[in-house]
Design a protein around this motif. Sequence first.
Motif, PDB file in Angstrom:
ATOM      1  N   ARG A 256      -7.200   0.614   5.513  1.00 28.47           N
ATOM      2  CA  ARG A 256      -5.833   0.114   5.586  1.00 28.47           C
ATOM      3  C   ARG A 256      -5.753  -0.992   6.631  1.00 28.47           C
ATOM      4  O   ARG A 256      -6.334  -0.898   7.721  1.00 28.47           O
TER       5      ARG A 256
ATOM      6  N   SER B  97       4.139   0.884   3.548  1.00 30.94           N
ATOM      7  CA  SER B  97       3.314   1.657   4.455  1.00 30.94           C
ATOM      8  C   SER B  97       4.078   1.873   5.748  1.00 30.94           C
ATOM      9  O   SER B  97       5.202   1.420   5.898  1.00 30.94           O
TER      10      SER B  97
ATOM     11  N   GLU C  45      -9.005  -3.917   9.548  1.00 32.32           N
ATOM     12  CA  GLU C  45      -8.865  -2.799   8.621  1.00 32.32           C
ATOM     13  C   GLU C  45      -9.451  -1.555   9.288  1.00 32.32           C
ATOM     14  O   GLU C  45     -10.549  -1.601   9.860  1.00 32.32           O
TER      15      GLU C  45
ATOM     16  N   PRO D  77       0.843  -1.207   0.000  1.00 32.46           N
ATOM     17  CA  PRO D  77       0.000   0.000   0.000  1.00 32.46           C
ATOM     18  C   PRO D  77       0.875   1.252   0.000  1.00 32.46           C
ATOM     19  O   PRO D  77       2.011   1.216   0.466  1.00 32.46           O
TER      20      PRO D  77
ATOM     21  N   LEU E  54       1.536   5.643   4.371  1.00 39.20           N
ATOM     22  CA  LEU E  54       0.453   6.318   5.084  1.00 39.20           C
ATOM     23  C   LEU E  54       0.755   7.794   5.336  1.00 39.20           C
ATOM     24  O   LEU E  54      -0.128   8.654   5.189  1.00 39.20           O
TER      25      LEU E  54
ATOM     26  N   ALA F 135      -6.567   8.115   3.226  1.00 40.34           N
ATOM     27  CA  ALA F 135      -5.864   6.870   2.897  1.00 40.34           C
ATOM     28  C   ALA F 135      -6.822   5.711   2.685  1.00 40.34           C
ATOM     29  O   ALA F 135      -6.437   4.693   2.120  1.00 40.34           O
TER      30      ALA F 135
ATOM     31  N   ALA G 211       1.033  -2.484  10.628  1.00 39.99           N
ATOM     32  CA  ALA G 211       0.577  -2.212   9.263  1.00 39.99           C
ATOM     33  C   ALA G 211       0.969  -3.374   8.349  1.00 39.99           C
ATOM     34  O   ALA G 211       2.111  -3.823   8.341  1.00 39.99           O
TER      35      ALA G 211
END
Length: 314
Positions: free
Chosen positions: A232, A294, A223, A86, A89, A229, A241
């Motif tokens: 996540r 991330s 999540e 991802p 962040l 964002a 994360a």
Amino acid sequence: MRARVQHTLTYRYSTPVLLGPHRFCLKPRGHGFQRLLDFRLTISPQPSWLYPLVAASGDEILRARFFGSTDHFEVRAISEVETQWPPDLLQCLEDREPALPYPVGQLNSDLAGSLQGWLPNGQHDPAAVDLAQEALMGSDQRALMFLQQLVEIIQDRVKYTQRHVGPAWPAGRTLKERVGSCRDLAMLMIEACRCVGLPARFVSGYHLVEPKPERYDLHAWAEVYLQGAGWRGFDPSGRGAIDDRYITLATSSKPLLTAAVNGSFSGSERVESELEWSIEAEVLDGDLDAGVGSLPFNSVGSVPQAVAVSGNLP
């Protein structure tokens, strides 16, 4: 990461039974940070009707109906998935990192189900409230620091243990027992996040850990929705994360709705059932987007976790 996963569940019955309607959450997510390249589902006996639907969470699940009796029931899902890291962040949030507790009225009403308390009246478990308040201390009311401290506190207070049957425990029981499975730790984090206005939901899927274990299990994590964002993933029984080695199957504000197989059967009073299952996974290509990660959390290394196929199973 590109990977192939084969997930097989086999039920055997001592006498023939009639299978009721079944619900399958075995098709990996095909959007966001995950791309579904191939999916094949075989069911024996063959359903009289099998159809897909889009759940409230946006995930695709399958429903089946059966005709006739059987003394066995086998479900096999073979998936090929491509995942990616991802986006970072901090870069996504820039200077708009939400301050906590977050005012619920400023959130999209679509997220309401991911903010509800565990208690029947919609209030939050007092144990989860206390945990959230502790994580807020020293976080300067910053969401990312809160999440990091929350993961660290959970890992300090609760020892991981395998538990293959039963639903996820509420926060109060997990903290009291001081042990819990990955689904218990996920629910603990979810409940604490909701207490401070962060929408959170339960995730069921696979974690292809390194080194490869003798046996893979279903895994569960949380999540959290962060404005700027989006949804996540955070794993309180892992490194915080999540990275590209997680494969999402299903998400929901209610853990039971993510069960890999959920259904019923009817038969004689003395009928006995037996379940065998296996998850085989092969990584076909490693980190596809290494270097773009991330927010890393400082915590203990991830270990293979197990989550039961929950719900009213045959």
